[in-house]
Design a protein around this motif. Structure first.
Motif, short mmCIF file in Angstrom:
data_model
loop_
_atom_site.label_atom_id
_atom_site.label_comp_id
_atom_site.label_asym_id
_atom_site.label_seq_id
_atom_site.Cartn_x
_atom_site.Cartn_y
_atom_site.Cartn_z
N THR A 240 104.21 -25.91 68.82
CA THR A 240 103.12 -24.50 69.08
C THR A 240 103.30 -23.18 68.56
O THR A 240 103.58 -23.40 67.59
N LEU A 330 111.12 -18.50 75.53
CA LEU A 330 110.30 -19.50 75.93
C LEU A 330 110.24 -19.70 77.25
O LEU A 330 109.66 -20.39 77.97
N HIS A 333 110.26 -24.59 81.55
CA HIS A 333 108.42 -25.74 82.01
C HIS A 333 109.72 -27.19 82.19
O HIS A 333 109.91 -27.99 81.65
N ALA A 408 113.53 -25.37 78.74
CA ALA A 408 112.79 -24.37 78.23
C ALA A 408 112.01 -24.94 77.18
O ALA A 408 111.40 -24.37 76.40
N PRO A 410 109.20 -26.47 75.42
CA PRO A 410 107.50 -26.33 76.18
C PRO A 410 106.42 -27.43 76.27
O PRO A 410 106.18 -27.72 75.80
N SER A 411 106.45 -27.74 77.07
CA SER A 411 105.92 -29.18 78.08
C SER A 411 105.14 -28.49 79.02
O SER A 411 105.49 -28.12 80.62
#
Length: 555
Positions: A240, A330, A333, A408, A410-411
């Motif tokens: 990311t 973050l 997610h 957390a 990130p997806s």
């Protein structure tokens, strides 16, 4: 007449051997001997009382016995009726004062809060780095359930180990460890089995440490080199963008493939440059560590390294802070897919859950040293309560780290499948906070690794040669074998998740499930209290340990 010919100082009465009369390290008050203080200046602010005539006679009597023979001859040591009780124990001085000797060493007795955090600190090892990966393998919901159930089962088995010496009647078990209990019930086979699997856990921990030290040393050097030469690795890392960069070192083409298909770099960032050639995570770094750690393993005593064990607590606390800050940056997610996977999320229930049970078996493992830790507890009646609170803290720590990292991650844009067995690998080597975490963990492991080697050496050499340091050559050969195992794993199979789950399942089978359950059932049977329900439940524990080990080979 026959009584007149009997020697005044004969052998011990029947039923009371020399071992029962105690030794210098025994907790039995009869084993404590008042000692003579030569006339000299004694510094003390609170002399308790003047020497009475009775005390002077007692001191003279003890001195008489001590002159009959050397202190090594236990047969001629002062008999029990000469030894004062704990309440009457004093250091007597010809200067006219007596100083009270406490019944036990205050330094050896800890309040419950100290005992609880000692257990927490001992259990908090490298396994915490693999908990998020294990939850990903089991599925988020099933992972939480397994973590709770495994913690409860491990707590009960640990409770059995603590109670096992006290269930033995007619023996002085104050200085016994669990291998001694196994020897009592199962003979030499039981003792050697417990020692063997205890050594398996130590070797597994040392191999994991070598892999992690190679990882941390590589990333530390990479961070320093990149900052010194203004090198950016963002182009070579699949991940990311933003203030908190999360990477996927091995992005998978298929979410159902478990770690064999790669799209990007392997994590070494190799190129034609000289630095990358000589600074390779799986090529040269494991060999560099030999220069530092092999000499440290050959130290005769590990007391110097024991002074740095507090770094373990600092490292774990810093990890918790790091996880909290990164999760706050973050955000969460989460998207629940109960049985079917999606492109970015794993199902909540997965057939790979035995990988988590293997990791947790080692993460909650303290059974081979819990008796020693509990002996220092000031209030022995609170042992069960303190052990339960300690397990609650350990389970809460694992749950906190595992849930936050998983939630957390990130997806989108990354897939949850990218969570690595060492979750620090999911953060870029340029992250300053992660760099500090790796530095702390690296220093901690460099100091703990010789301690683990010392414990392994003492167990092996004491059994084989009767001496924990039989000679430099013996120690060097053993250390070379241990180091070789770590180097080979770091170079050819640096997956700490798999190493932890296999070593946890192997040593857990014997020291967590099999031996404690057998000891408990045999003890109940000897007391005539074994019921069918108890036999079935504890047999199920043994089958659970066997299934846990077998399942690791099919994951």
């Amino acid at each position: 007449m026959e009584d007149d010919c009997r020697p005044l100082l004969g052998s011990e009465p029947s039923g009371e051997g020399l071992s029962q009369r105690g030794s210098a390290g025994s907790l039995d008050s009869r084993a404590k001997r008042p000692f003579y203080v030569e006339p000299r200046n004694i510094v003390s602010d609170d002399p308790q009382e003047r020497i009475s005539a009775e005390a002077a006679v007692l001191n003279s009597r003890v001195q008489y016995y001590s002159r009959l023979t050397g202190s090594s001859d236990a047969v001629l040591s002062p008999p029990n009726h000469v030894i004062p009780t704990a309440e009457e124990m004093y250091i007597y001085s010809p200067l006219g004062t007596a100083f009270k000797v406490s019944d036990s060493d205050p330094a050896s007795s800890n309040p419950s809060i100290v005992t609880i955090f000692a257990i927490w600190n001992t259990m908090m090892g490298t396994s915490i780095l693999s908990i998020p990966w294990g939850m990903k393998q089991a599925g988020f919901t099933l992972g939480i359930i397994i973590l709770i159930l495994t913690g409860l089962i491990m707590l009960y088995c640990c409770y059995i180990v603590i109670k096992s010496p006290k269930a033995i009647k007619g023996e002085d078990t104050s200085n016994w460890e669990f291998p001694d209990v196994c020897r009592f019930y199962f003979g030499k086979c039981g003792q050697w089995s417990s020692l063997l699997f205890s050594m398996v856990s130590l070797v597994g921990a040392m191999v994991v440490y070598w892999v992690l030290m190679s990882n941390f040393l590589y990333n530390t050097g990479q961070f320093i080199y990149n900052n010194a030469h203004n090198v950016s690795t963002s182009d070579s890392e699949f991940g990311t963008n933003g203030s908190v960069r999360v990477i996927c070192p091995y992005p998978r083409t298929d979410p159902e493939v478990n770690g064999t298909s790669y799209l990007g770099a392997t994590g070494n960032h190799t190129s034609d440059g000289g630095f990358e050639v000589y600074w390779s995570k799986t090529g040269t770094i494991p060999l560099y560590l030999i220069i530092l750690l092999l000499p440290l393993l050959c130290f005769r005593s590990a007391s110097f390294f024991a002074r740095f064990t507090f770094f373990g607590t600092i490292s774990v606390v810093y990890l918790i802070v790091l996880v909290t800050i990164q999760a706050a940056r973050l955000g969460f997610h989460l998207e629940f897919h109960w049985f079917d996977p999606s492109e970015l999320f794993v199902p909540e229930f997965r057939l790979l859950f035995p990988q988590l049970t293997g990791v947790l078996t080692l993460a909650f493992f303290i059974h081979n040293c819990i008796i020693t830790l509990m002996k220092s507890n000031k209030n022995q009646e609170n042992n069960v309560r303190d052990l339960s609170v300690a397990y609650l803290l350990v389970g809460g720590t694992y749950m906190y780290v595992g849930v936050l990292i998983f939630a957390a991650f990130p997806s989108p844009p990354l897939s949850k499948e990218c969570i690595e067995p060492n979750f620090l690998d999911n953060f870029s080597s340029s992250d300053v906070m992660v760099f500090v975490a790796r530095m702390c963990l690296l220093f901690q492991m460099i100091t703990v690794y010789p301690l683990l080697g010392y414990l392994l050496r003492v167990q092996i050499m004491s059994q084989l040669f009767g001496n924990h340091y039989p000679g430099f050559i013996h120690i060097l050969v053993l250390n070379v074998l241990i180091v070789a195992a770590g180097v080979l794993m770091a170079m050819f199979y640096p997956n700490i998740g798999s190493i932890i789950r296999f070593s946890g399942a192997i040593c857990g089978l014997a020291l967590v499930f099999l031996l404690p359950a057998l000891v408990h059932m045999v003890s109940l049977k000897q007391q005539g209290k074994l019921t069918w329900l108890s036999a079935i439940c504890h047999s199920a524990l043994i089958l659970l340990g066997v299934a846990n080990l077998i399942a690791q080979f099919f994951m």
